[in-house]
Structures are given as structure tokens and as C-alpha cells.
Design a protein around this motif. Structure first.
Motif, PDB file in Angstrom:
ATOM      1  N   CYS A  45       0.976  -1.457  -0.088  1.00 54.75           N
ATOM      2  CA  CYS A  45      -0.053  -0.109   0.078  1.00 54.75           C
ATOM      3  C   CYS A  45       1.095   1.097  -0.117  1.00 54.75           C
ATOM      4  CB  CYS A  45      -1.040  -0.026   1.281  1.00 54.75           C
ATOM      5  SG  CYS A  45      -2.156  -1.415   1.272  1.00 54.75           S
ATOM      6  N   GLY A  46       2.032   1.089  -0.681  1.00 57.84           N
ATOM      7  CA  GLY A  46       2.696   2.318  -0.920  1.00 57.84           C
ATOM      8  C   GLY A  46       3.689   2.658   0.176  1.00 57.84           C
ATOM      9  N   VAL A  47       3.783   1.544   1.202  1.00 60.89           N
ATOM     10  CA  VAL A  47       4.812   1.655   2.419  1.00 60.89           C
ATOM     11  C   VAL A  47       5.794   0.701   2.399  1.00 60.89           C
ATOM     12  CG1 VAL A  47       4.598   1.581   4.969  1.00 60.89           C
ATOM     13  CG2 VAL A  47       2.632   2.416   3.860  1.00 60.89           C
ATOM     14  N   ALA A  48       7.071   1.112   2.814  1.00 54.74           N
ATOM     15  CA  ALA A  48       7.990  -0.031   2.627  1.00 54.74           C
ATOM     16  C   ALA A  48       8.164  -0.547   3.755  1.00 54.74           C
ATOM     17  CB  ALA A  48       9.295   0.898   2.393  1.00 54.74           C
ATOM     18  N   MET A  49       8.500  -1.961   3.776  1.00 54.14           N
ATOM     19  CA  MET A  49       8.679  -2.794   4.813  1.00 54.14           C
ATOM     20  C   MET A  49      10.062  -3.131   4.856  1.00 54.14           C
ATOM     21  SD  MET A  49       5.362  -5.314   4.599  1.00 54.14           S
ATOM     22  CE  MET A  49       5.453  -5.902   3.087  1.00 54.14           C
ATOM     23  N   PRO A  50      10.962  -3.248   5.832  1.00 55.34           N
ATOM     24  CA  PRO A  50      12.280  -3.446   5.966  1.00 55.34           C
ATOM     25  C   PRO A  50      12.491  -4.931   5.485  1.00 55.34           C
ATOM     26  CG  PRO A  50      11.354  -2.560   8.234  1.00 55.34           C
ATOM     27  CD  PRO A  50      10.557  -2.627   7.455  1.00 55.34           C
ATOM     28  N   ASP A  51      13.767  -5.126   4.969  1.00 52.18           N
ATOM     29  CA  ASP A  51      14.306  -6.455   4.501  1.00 52.18           C
ATOM     30  C   ASP A  51      14.704  -7.047   5.989  1.00 52.18           C
ATOM     31  OD1 ASP A  51      14.313  -6.500   1.714  1.00 52.18           O
ATOM     32  OD2 ASP A  51      15.964  -5.203   1.902  1.00 52.18           O
ATOM     33  N   GLY A  52      14.594  -8.559   5.612  1.00 50.89           N
ATOM     34  CA  GLY A  52      15.025  -9.017   6.763  1.00 50.89           C
ATOM     35  C   GLY A  52      14.235  -9.576   8.057  1.00 50.89           C
ATOM     36  N   MET A  53      13.105  -9.236   7.900  1.00 49.46           N
ATOM     37  CA  MET A  53      11.890  -9.466   9.003  1.00 49.46           C
ATOM     38  C   MET A  53      11.519 -10.901   8.845  1.00 49.46           C
ATOM     39  SD  MET A  53       9.741  -6.107   9.186  1.00 49.46           S
ATOM     40  CE  MET A  53       8.880  -6.539  10.510  1.00 49.46           C
ATOM     41  N   ARG A  54      11.252 -11.489  10.129  1.00 47.64           N
ATOM     42  CA  ARG A  54      10.646 -12.794  10.400  1.00 47.64           C
ATOM     43  C   ARG A  54       9.074 -12.546  10.447  1.00 47.64           C
ATOM     44  NH1 ARG A  54      13.832 -14.184  15.645  1.00 47.64           N
ATOM     45  NH2 ARG A  54      13.600 -11.750  16.008  1.00 47.64           N
ATOM     46  N   GLU A  55       8.369 -13.618  10.309  1.00 47.05           N
ATOM     47  CA  GLU A  55       7.079 -13.675  10.439  1.00 47.05           C
ATOM     48  C   GLU A  55       6.851 -13.294  11.749  1.00 47.05           C
ATOM     49  OE1 GLU A  55       3.008 -16.530  10.035  1.00 47.05           O
ATOM     50  OE2 GLU A  55       5.110 -17.206   9.583  1.00 47.05           O
ATOM     51  N   ASN A  56       5.749 -12.521  12.070  1.00 51.22           N
ATOM     52  CA  ASN A  56       5.193 -11.989  13.386  1.00 51.22           C
ATOM     53  C   ASN A  56       6.190 -11.049  14.117  1.00 51.22           C
ATOM     54  OD1 ASN A  56       2.916 -13.485  13.283  1.00 51.22           O
ATOM     55  ND2 ASN A  56       4.039 -15.496  13.807  1.00 51.22           N
ATOM     56  N   GLU A  57       7.158 -10.504  13.244  1.00 48.11           N
ATOM     57  CA  GLU A  57       8.125  -9.740  13.947  1.00 48.11           C
ATOM     58  C   GLU A  57       7.384  -8.390  14.114  1.00 48.11           C
ATOM     59  OE1 GLU A  57      12.820  -8.150  13.672  1.00 48.11           O
ATOM     60  OE2 GLU A  57      12.156  -9.972  12.413  1.00 48.11           O
ATOM     61  N   ARG A  58       7.781  -7.517  14.957  1.00 51.39           N
ATOM     62  CA  ARG A  58       7.368  -6.201  15.112  1.00 51.39           C
ATOM     63  C   ARG A  58       7.779  -5.175  14.173  1.00 51.39           C
ATOM     64  NH1 ARG A  58       7.139  -2.676  20.785  1.00 51.39           N
ATOM     65  NH2 ARG A  58       6.089  -0.848  20.170  1.00 51.39           N
ATOM     66  N   PHE A  59       7.133  -4.165  13.667  1.00 48.88           N
ATOM     67  CA  PHE A  59       7.601  -3.156  12.797  1.00 48.88           C
ATOM     68  C   PHE A  59       8.101  -2.182  13.612  1.00 48.88           C
ATOM     69  CE2 PHE A  59       4.033  -4.754   9.845  1.00 48.88           C
ATOM     70  CZ  PHE A  59       5.048  -4.950   8.925  1.00 48.88           C
ATOM     71  N   PRO A  60       9.167  -1.396  13.215  1.00 46.54           N
ATOM     72  CA  PRO A  60       9.900  -0.395  14.074  1.00 46.54           C
ATOM     73  C   PRO A  60       8.578   0.749  14.148  1.00 46.54           C
ATOM     74  CG  PRO A  60      11.302  -0.859  11.982  1.00 46.54           C
ATOM     75  CD  PRO A  60       9.892  -1.840  11.732  1.00 46.54           C
ATOM     76  N   GLN A  61       7.943   0.807  13.513  1.00 45.09           N
ATOM     77  CA  GLN A  61       6.663   1.861  13.664  1.00 45.09           C
ATOM     78  C   GLN A  61       5.455   1.200  13.205  1.00 45.09           C
ATOM     79  OE1 GLN A  61       6.724   4.393  15.516  1.00 45.09           O
ATOM     80  NE2 GLN A  61       8.894   4.126  16.166  1.00 45.09           N
ATOM     81  N   PRO A  62       4.126   1.214  13.588  1.00 44.88           N
ATOM     82  CA  PRO A  62       2.999   0.579  12.959  1.00 44.88           C
ATOM     83  C   PRO A  62       2.926   1.303  11.345  1.00 44.88           C
ATOM     84  CG  PRO A  62       2.727   1.412  15.107  1.00 44.88           C
ATOM     85  CD  PRO A  62       3.790   1.822  14.938  1.00 44.88           C
TER      86      PRO A  62
END
Length: 312
Positions: free
Chosen positions: A121-138
Motif C-alpha cells: 500500500c505504498g509503504v516500505a517494509m524493511p528487509d530481513g524481517m521474520r513472520e510475526n516480528e514487530r515493525f519499527p513503527q506501525p
């Protein structure tokens, strides 16, 4: 097992319309409406054939609790809850978007991420994340609000470009969304839970933005249990959660994801009872209150009478 409410077919004095949603049936009375939470259940934007007993009561009572707890952040449409399955209030003109906010990489966001996407939805998600990991910010990942069929992911830029919502209103919706999520997170934390993601719907009444529909219920939100979260994440194990995701996972295991040509699997009685019990468990864990069943004897008559007393 008690039979759930699959539909209602009432007529009231002064009624100006009726709208049937995936789960709720809405009776309109000019600039007011009565919303009946049935026991229908939907997944992948498809309504399943059999109802889940007490589900409507769970949703309606949780929504009433959380709308009351957030009304100092944004005004909401509710004026009264005359029956455990009924809410009465203002008939707002809804915005044609749903404001989805995600604190953790799970569900739809994880499935997109797993498939290699890093923009949602136009929002970047960081590389290297695991399933169920918390985003740096919502992150806010809105969807279009479909009258029928599937809601679709959409970006803020596309919403403004298409004129679906004005920029002034959309920025206000984002601000309300973040504040509501923060309040929901506080309430969940007090119950030993994590508010993982949720969606909010808004509308306008006399030119003012109102929070509408439901808020922080298991149909619109996902919760994890706080205590085992870190250990399960580090072990790459599924989280213990409170949400409708367990229904989606069962459907996936039966080969159904709402795609064209797929057959809705038959849900056995023991599965219906298990889901009903899970919804009651959700209520008690999220609210911190004991659930009191509104038994089904003449329930439709009681619902009709409750609405009649308000509108006639």
C-alpha cells in the motif's frame, strides 16, 4: 448446540431502508440506524454457510466497550445498545476506504512479504524481517471498501489521486487511526495481550468525521498473547493468538482461500462449537469480563422488540 442467528427480516414503522453486510444487518431510519450483529462469519471476504452461535453478541458487546473507551479520541456513531446483538446510532456517510494499521508482520502482510514484496500500500517494509516480528513503527495499509467481493489494497497516494477522500480528511483519518491503535494497544497490554493489527472505518455526519462500525473486535483485529511472544518468535513458532485467523487457517488447510472456482468446505458441528467457544474466550480475554450468554429462545423476537422501543 444452540442455533445461531443467520439473518433477520424485520419491518419497522418509519424504516427507510435495510442493508445487509457480511455479518451485520442494518435497518435505516432517516439519519439513524439500528445495526444487528448476526452470527454469520466471513473469511477471505466470503460469508460461510453456517452461523457461529454467540459470535454476534461477542462482537456487538466488545465493539460497544471499545467505542466507549475511545470516544475521547474521536466521536463515534453509537447512541445506545438496546440488546446484546443490537447497536443504535447515527447513520454516517462512510468513507470508501478502510484504515488498516499493522504493528507486526503477520497475516496478509506476511503472505505478501514472503512472496518477495517489500512495498505494501505504498509503504516500505524493511528487509530481513521474520513472520510475526514487530515493525519499527506501525504502518497504515488502507484498503478500498467493496460493497461486494474483495477489498483491495490501495496507497495513500492513489486514494488522493482518485479523489476517494480529500487530503484534509485523509490526514485526519491517519491521525485518528494512529491514536486509536495506541489506545487499543494500552488496553490490550493491561490484559496481557498484544494488539497486532486492526482496521477502522470512518464516516461523516453533519460534516464531522465519526468512527463507525466496530472497533478492536476479533473480526477486525488480531491479538497475540504477550507472555510467550518473544520465545515463540525466536523459536520460529506460530504465535498464540486471539483473532479470526484460526478460521482462515482451517479454510486454507481445506484448500479454500476465497479464490474463483474454489468450493467452500463443509464445517462440521464440532468445528462450529470450537469456533463459538474461541469467540467467547476472545471476549473474556480481551475485555477481562465474564461472558454471559444471551440464550436463543425467542431471541429474534427480543431483538425486534428492542429496536421497536427505540424507533416507534
Amino acid at each position: 448446540m444452540s442455533k445461531g442467528i443467520i439473518s433477520t427480516d424485520f419491518q419497522f414503522k418509519g424504516q427507510t431502508g435495510k442493508y445487509t453486510g457480511k455479518v451485520r444487518e442494518v435497518y435505516e431510519f432517516g439519519d439513524k440506524l439500528a445495526m444487528v450483529a448476526t452470527d454469520r462469519i466471513s473469511a477471505f471476504d466470503v460469508v460461510l454457510p453456517k452461523p457461529i452461535p454467540y459470535k454476534g453478541q461477542v462482537l456487538n458487546q466488545l465493539a460497544a466497550k471499545f467505542l466507549e473507551a475511545t470516544k475521547n479520541i474521536v466521536p463515534n456513531w453509537v447512541e445506545s445498545t438496546p440488546h446484546p446483538n443490537v447497536t443504535f446510532g447515527k447513520r454516517c456517510e462512510p468513507f470508501k476506504v478502510e484504515m488498516v494499521i499493522r504493528g507486526y508482520l503477520t497475516g496478509h502482510a506476511w503472505r505478501e512479504y514472503r512472496d518477495g514484496k517489500r512495498i505494501l500500500c505504498g509503504v516500505a517494509m524493511p528487509d530481513g524481517m521474520r513472520e510475526n516480528e514487530r515493525f519499527p513503527q506501525p504502518i497504515i495499509t488502507p484498503t478500498t471498501k467493496a460493497d461486494q467481493g474483495h477489498d483491495e489494497d490501495i496507497s495513500r497516494e492513489e486514494i488522493l489521486k482518485q479523489g476517494i477522500v480529500t487530503e484534509e480528511d485523509y490526514l485526519q483519518l491517519e491521525e485518528y487511526t494512529r491514536k486509536l491503535f495506541a489506545r487499543g494497544t494500552e488496553i490490550a497490554t493491561a490484559q496481557g495481550l498484544i494488539l497486532v493489527d486492526t482496521k477502522y472505518e470512518f464516516g461523516k455526519f453533519n460534516g464531522e468525521i465519526y468512527l463507525i462500525d466496530e472497533v478492536h473486535t476479533p473480526d477486525s483485529s488480531r491479538y497475540f498473547y504477550s507472555d510467550p511472544y518473544d520465545a515463540l518468535l525466536n523459536a520460529n513458532q506460530p504465535q498464540k493468538q486471539l483473532s479470526k485467523e484460526f478460521v482462515r487457517q482451517w479454510l486454507i488447510s481445506e484448500g479454500f482461500q476465497g479464490k474463483e472456482g474454489q468450493q467452500i468446505p463443509e464445517m462440521p458441528e464440532e468445528r462450529l462449537e470450537m469456533i463459538s467457544n474461541r469467540y467467547i474466550e476472545l471476549y473474556e480475554n480481551i475485555s477481562g469480563e465474564k461472558f454471559v450468554k444471551d440464550e436463543y429462545s425467542d431471541k429474534l423476537a427480543h431483538i425486534k422488540e428492542a429496536i421497536t422501543q427505540i424507533v416507534e
